[in-house]
Write a protein that holds these residues in place. Sequence first.
Motif, PDB file in Angstrom:
ATOM      1  N   UNK A 146     -14.960  75.021  54.294  1.00 40.12           N
ATOM      2  CA  UNK A 146     -13.903  75.288  55.266  1.00 40.12           C
ATOM      3  C   UNK A 146     -13.078  74.045  55.570  1.00 40.12           C
ATOM      4  N   UNK A 147     -13.701  72.867  55.536  1.00 39.68           N
ATOM      5  CA  UNK A 147     -12.958  71.639  55.817  1.00 39.68           C
ATOM      6  C   UNK A 147     -11.888  71.402  54.757  1.00 39.68           C
ATOM      7  N   UNK A 148     -12.206  71.676  53.512  1.00 44.49           N
ATOM      8  CA  UNK A 148     -11.223  71.481  52.443  1.00 44.49           C
ATOM      9  C   UNK A 148     -10.107  72.511  52.533  1.00 44.49           C
ATOM     10  N   UNK A 149     -10.442  73.742  52.878  1.00 42.47           N
ATOM     11  CA  UNK A 149      -9.403  74.766  53.039  1.00 42.47           C
ATOM     12  C   UNK A 149      -8.496  74.420  54.215  1.00 42.47           C
ATOM     13  N   UNK A 199      -2.024  83.550  62.791  1.00 47.85           N
ATOM     14  CA  UNK A 199      -2.887  82.517  63.350  1.00 47.85           C
ATOM     15  C   UNK A 199      -4.307  83.008  63.597  1.00 47.85           C
ATOM     16  N   UNK A 200      -4.574  84.256  63.374  1.00 53.83           N
ATOM     17  CA  UNK A 200      -5.928  84.751  63.624  1.00 53.83           C
ATOM     18  C   UNK A 200      -6.920  84.275  62.582  1.00 53.83           C
ATOM     19  N   UNK A 201      -6.447  83.755  61.438  1.00 49.38           N
ATOM     20  CA  UNK A 201      -7.371  83.277  60.408  1.00 49.38           C
ATOM     21  C   UNK A 201      -7.239  81.776  60.267  1.00 49.38           C
ATOM     22  N   UNK A 202      -7.653  81.051  61.265  1.00 48.15           N
ATOM     23  CA  UNK A 202      -7.433  79.609  61.294  1.00 48.15           C
ATOM     24  C   UNK A 202      -8.220  78.890  60.203  1.00 48.15           C
ATOM     25  N   UNK A 203      -9.529  78.852  60.309  1.00 47.85           N
ATOM     26  CA  UNK A 203     -10.357  78.237  59.273  1.00 47.85           C
ATOM     27  C   UNK A 203     -11.252  79.316  58.710  1.00 47.85           C
ATOM     28  N   UNK A 250      -8.838  81.935  46.225  1.00 45.15           N
ATOM     29  CA  UNK A 250      -9.372  80.631  45.850  1.00 45.15           C
ATOM     30  C   UNK A 250      -8.270  79.610  46.070  1.00 45.15           C
ATOM     31  N   UNK A 251      -8.664  78.414  46.502  1.00 45.81           N
ATOM     32  CA  UNK A 251      -7.702  77.365  46.810  1.00 45.81           C
ATOM     33  C   UNK A 251      -7.902  76.223  45.819  1.00 45.81           C
TER      34      UNK A 251
END
Length: 294
Positions: A47-50, A14-18, A87-88
């Motif tokens: 970041x919103x898309x990720x 959980x440390x890498x949320x966005x 990459x996402x």
Amino acid sequence: MQTALPERNGFLDTSSAVIGTRHRDHSFGSKPLGRIGTLEVRLACDAAEIAAAQEIRYRIFYEELGAGRGSLKTAKRDADRFDDICDHLLVFDTALTGPAHHQIVGTYRLLRQERALVSGGFYSDEEFELKALITRHPGRRFLELGRSCVLPAYRSKRTIEVLWQGIWAYVNHYDIGVMAGCASFQGTVPAAHAEALSYLAHHCRTSSLWDVRAVAGRYSSMDLMPAEAVSPKSAILAMPPLIKAYLRIGARVGDGCVIDADFGTVDVFVVLPVNDIGARYINYYGGESQSFAA
């Protein structure tokens, strides 16, 4: 890769949320990599898309399939340290209204070798001896695929095809030589999938050149039934659609399976040298996506 496309390859943190997009090749990643009808595939741009992709992963892996890490139940996201270096690949339904991140209906996570090697390795290293395989092929660029999932209403041949358009454009752009990653059976008892796993062990194993073994201490045999007792038809029917899709285009599986208690799965390792992809699939996906690869 299931028609439902829930596959994952990572442990949760959980440390890498966005996470940001500092590793992104913006000259390539912001444009469409494939399109079928109203479905469009491209890389995440912000970041919103990720974050939207992480939320979809949570809905499928945790709420639908019952993955068990309670620490993410408040965040409602499936996030780990690998998200920051991947990459996402995202599928958008452009017919949906609202901002772009509200149009995301599917996702796939792509980790290139050069990023993994400077950032602590691949996720698959925890389950399979991927580093040893890479060492044997110093002239090939590896790409780890994982965390694939698609919303229920979009689990169709068309969605899989547009994802493969995007993957093929990505492979061509980055000169990828080998695709690899974990693929999963639901549940944590290999014997429950005895016929399908045995079929993989007897008929779908990698050659010695591409062999990769489950790590010591986590190895479980896939050879659970004698070859003569396995019905190919029923074994293939029992496989997750994603594994069948890999096999159709030329992929093979490594030695042994691994139980992932956190996600409630039995994982096998899929290896697909690009040169081994069947010509008809290259013509089908490559012809449609070639214009996106430059």
